[in-house]
Design an enzyme around this catalytic site. Sequence first.
Site, short mmCIF file in Angstrom:
data_model
loop_
_atom_site.label_atom_id
_atom_site.label_comp_id
_atom_site.label_asym_id
_atom_site.label_seq_id
_atom_site.Cartn_x
_atom_site.Cartn_y
_atom_site.Cartn_z
N ARG A 8 63.22 35.15 30.50
CA ARG A 8 62.70 34.76 29.14
C ARG A 8 62.51 36.15 28.37
O ARG A 8 62.15 36.83 28.76
CB ARG A 8 61.61 33.90 29.55
N LYS A 67 72.23 42.52 37.17
CA LYS A 67 71.80 43.43 38.09
C LYS A 67 71.04 42.40 39.30
O LYS A 67 71.56 42.58 40.69
CB LYS A 67 70.69 44.37 37.86
N GLU A 109 65.29 32.79 46.32
CA GLU A 109 65.47 31.33 46.07
C GLU A 109 66.02 31.32 44.61
O GLU A 109 67.17 30.57 44.56
CB GLU A 109 63.89 30.63 46.17
N GLU A 137 60.09 43.39 32.12
CA GLU A 137 59.01 43.32 33.20
C GLU A 137 59.46 42.19 34.30
O GLU A 137 60.15 41.18 33.92
CB GLU A 137 57.66 42.51 32.85
N ARG A 158 61.84 37.06 36.48
CA ARG A 158 61.11 36.14 37.55
C ARG A 158 62.07 36.22 38.65
O ARG A 158 63.04 35.60 38.51
CB ARG A 158 60.43 35.12 36.91
P1 0O2 Z 1 53.43 34.66 29.71
O1 0O2 Z 1 53.30 33.22 28.76
O2 0O2 Z 1 53.96 34.77 31.20
O3 0O2 Z 1 54.32 35.60 29.15
P2 0O2 Z 1 47.29 40.99 30.28
O4 0O2 Z 1 46.51 40.93 31.51
O5 0O2 Z 1 48.53 39.90 30.10
O6 0O2 Z 1 46.45 41.16 29.21
P3 0O2 Z 1 49.17 42.96 31.21
O7 0O2 Z 1 49.10 44.28 31.57
O8 0O2 Z 1 50.63 42.69 30.23
O9 0O2 Z 1 47.89 42.62 30.43
O10 0O2 Z 1 49.27 41.95 32.48
P4 0O2 Z 1 49.92 41.71 33.88
O11 0O2 Z 1 48.99 41.82 34.24
O12 0O2 Z 1 50.96 42.69 33.95
O13 0O2 Z 1 50.46 40.32 33.63
C1 0O2 Z 1 51.50 40.11 32.65
C2 0O2 Z 1 52.15 38.59 32.94
O14 0O2 Z 1 51.73 38.45 34.39
C3 0O2 Z 1 51.69 37.50 32.35
O15 0O2 Z 1 51.99 37.28 30.84
C4 0O2 Z 1 51.82 36.39 33.11
O16 0O2 Z 1 53.08 35.84 32.91
C5 0O2 Z 1 51.52 36.92 34.59
N1 0O2 Z 1 50.07 36.68 34.88
C6 0O2 Z 1 49.02 37.95 34.96
N2 0O2 Z 1 47.87 37.20 35.30
C7 0O2 Z 1 48.18 35.95 35.44
C8 0O2 Z 1 47.16 34.98 35.76
O17 0O2 Z 1 46.05 35.21 36.16
N3 0O2 Z 1 47.67 33.63 35.84
C9 0O2 Z 1 48.97 33.40 35.54
N4 0O2 Z 1 49.29 32.12 35.71
N5 0O2 Z 1 49.84 34.34 35.11
C10 0O2 Z 1 49.59 35.56 35.14
P5 0O2 Z 1 51.25 36.46 29.81
O18 0O2 Z 1 51.47 37.40 28.60
O19 0O2 Z 1 49.90 36.14 30.25
O20 0O2 Z 1 51.94 35.33 29.81
#
Ligand code: 0O2
Length: 214
Positions: free
Chosen positions: A58, A35, A53, A154, A92
Amino acid sequence: MSPEKSVTRFETGEFDKLKSSLVIYRCALKMIETKLTNLNDYYAAFYEGNPIEHTAYRIKSPESIAGKLKARNLPITAEAAVANLLDIAGARIICSYAKNIREIADIIRAQHDLTIVSEKDYLSAPKASGYRSYHIVAEVRPGIQFGEQCCPVEIQIRTSAMDFWASLEHKVRYKYGGQVPDHFSRELQLCAEKINELDERMYLIHELVELVNE
Ligand code: 0O2
């Protein structure tokens, strides 16, 4: 010296169950990839400046799934992962300007074969860390072989500058096992503010050049 990081893992039986559970996520992710590739091709063909871009895809690693379940005090099981995590499959979209983020989100929301499960606007309300991005969880139906099962993916949408920041912050957070020292947190928050300001200023330059071209 880096602090010791204890890695949480699935037990063997659960790991095998997880591997089977991940098949549908891979199929769902491929559907989203198609998509988004189509959207990119459309922009490239009909728009002068393609706002996309690049894109990346993943499947969350078993270690990362286990770590997230542990952090939420959930059992380290395949069932708990499927029931509670919406970001096992992740896409992403990196775009040029913050304004493009909302345009792309609108297009994703309007797709008839996607069911929007949730949206998080970390542009209007950045996280305490400084994180900015727009998240959409969309469900797809990967095929009759999976019965009526829907699968969440996501989709994170952000600018190149926000992505650069997020990679660095992720690296720092991983290095310190989630407990980032205060001085690093403050510096990263400051960088996030500056990056946001730069994004806005660069967008203004872009708009001015467009005006001059007209
Ligand atoms: P990875 O390694 O990227 O898979 P959570 O806050 O994660 O406990 P929720 O509802 O899943 O709960 O979180 P949210 O806010 O939807 O964020 C999910 C993903 O967004 C994260 O996955 C990160 O990829 C990114 N993200 C969210 N907050 C931050 C942050 O403060 N810094 C960075 N660098 N990325 C963020 P994971 O599982 O953390 O990591």
